[in-house]
Design a protein around this motif. Sequence first.
Motif, short mmCIF file in Angstrom:
data_model
loop_
_atom_site.label_atom_id
_atom_site.label_comp_id
_atom_site.label_asym_id
_atom_site.label_seq_id
_atom_site.Cartn_x
_atom_site.Cartn_y
_atom_site.Cartn_z
N ARG A 15 0.81 -1.22 0.00
CA ARG A 15 0.00 0.00 0.00
C ARG A 15 0.85 1.28 0.00
NH1 ARG A 15 -5.65 -0.60 0.54
NH2 ARG A 15 -6.04 -2.83 0.49
N ARG A 16 2.15 1.13 -0.17
CA ARG A 16 3.06 2.29 -0.10
C ARG A 16 2.67 3.39 -1.10
NH1 ARG A 16 7.77 4.47 -2.19
NH2 ARG A 16 9.28 5.19 -0.63
N ALA A 17 2.44 3.02 -2.36
CA ALA A 17 2.11 4.01 -3.39
C ALA A 17 0.80 4.72 -3.06
CB ALA A 17 2.03 3.35 -4.76
N GLN A 18 -0.19 3.99 -2.62
CA GLN A 18 -1.48 4.61 -2.26
C GLN A 18 -1.31 5.52 -1.05
OE1 GLN A 18 -4.52 1.84 -1.02
NE2 GLN A 18 -6.14 3.40 -1.11
N PHE A 19 -0.54 5.08 -0.05
CA PHE A 19 -0.26 5.90 1.12
C PHE A 19 0.34 7.24 0.70
CE2 PHE A 19 3.06 7.34 4.06
CZ PHE A 19 2.34 7.51 5.24
N LEU A 20 1.37 7.20 -0.13
CA LEU A 20 2.04 8.44 -0.55
C LEU A 20 1.13 9.31 -1.41
CD1 LEU A 20 5.63 7.10 -1.20
CD2 LEU A 20 4.88 8.62 0.66
N GLY A 25 -1.63 14.43 -1.40
CA GLY A 25 -2.81 15.26 -1.65
C GLY A 25 -3.18 16.09 -0.43
N VAL A 26 -3.12 15.48 0.75
CA VAL A 26 -3.42 16.21 1.99
C VAL A 26 -2.37 17.30 2.22
CG1 VAL A 26 -3.57 16.02 4.50
CG2 VAL A 26 -4.67 14.33 3.07
N TRP A 76 -8.17 10.23 3.03
CA TRP A 76 -6.95 9.87 3.77
C TRP A 76 -7.30 9.14 5.07
CZ3 TRP A 76 -1.99 9.01 4.37
CH2 TRP A 76 -1.36 9.27 5.59
N HIS A 77 -8.17 9.76 5.86
CA HIS A 77 -8.53 9.17 7.15
C HIS A 77 -9.28 7.84 6.98
CE1 HIS A 77 -7.07 12.25 9.84
NE2 HIS A 77 -7.54 13.16 9.02
N GLU A 78 -10.13 7.75 5.98
CA GLU A 78 -10.86 6.51 5.75
C GLU A 78 -9.94 5.37 5.31
OE1 GLU A 78 -13.94 7.58 2.98
OE2 GLU A 78 -15.13 8.60 4.54
N ALA A 79 -8.89 5.70 4.57
CA ALA A 79 -7.97 4.67 4.04
C ALA A 79 -6.92 4.22 5.06
CB ALA A 79 -7.27 5.21 2.80
N LEU A 80 -6.63 5.03 6.07
CA LEU A 80 -5.53 4.71 6.98
C LEU A 80 -5.55 3.30 7.56
CD1 LEU A 80 -4.76 7.96 8.99
CD2 LEU A 80 -3.26 6.73 7.41
N PRO A 81 -6.67 2.78 8.04
CA PRO A 81 -6.63 1.42 8.61
C PRO A 81 -6.09 0.37 7.63
CG PRO A 81 -8.66 2.51 9.23
CD PRO A 81 -7.99 3.40 8.21
N ALA A 82 -6.39 0.51 6.35
CA ALA A 82 -5.92 -0.45 5.35
C ALA A 82 -4.49 -0.17 4.91
CB ALA A 82 -6.84 -0.44 4.14
N LEU A 83 -4.01 1.05 5.10
CA LEU A 83 -2.67 1.43 4.64
C LEU A 83 -1.58 1.11 5.65
CD1 LEU A 83 -3.48 4.98 3.20
CD2 LEU A 83 -3.24 2.83 1.93
#
Length: 101
Positions: A15-20, A25-26, A76-83
Amino acid sequence: MPVTYVIKFQVVPERRAQFLELLNGVLDAMRSEPMFHEAILHRDPSSEYRFMLYETWESHEDVVNVQLQRPYRRAWHEALPALLEQEREIETWEPLRADHK
């Protein structure tokens, strides 16, 4: 009084690319906020998946009551648990001195 947050992330390798992408964006959106001072994203030289974000704002109350509610932070906040492999580590500091070249 300004406040600095030191936030550490251990990212799921796949998930590194999605995290970055989401974090960039934030960070790009934060730059135009009037209470924003600075943000610096660091990567651990011994791990491609460990990051540290250093960000300074004018007011902790503004961050908690206004900034964290901004629409550009939602994905960003919604994705954090999966990232992340584990919860973020968040520390709060009060700046005493800044030296810049």
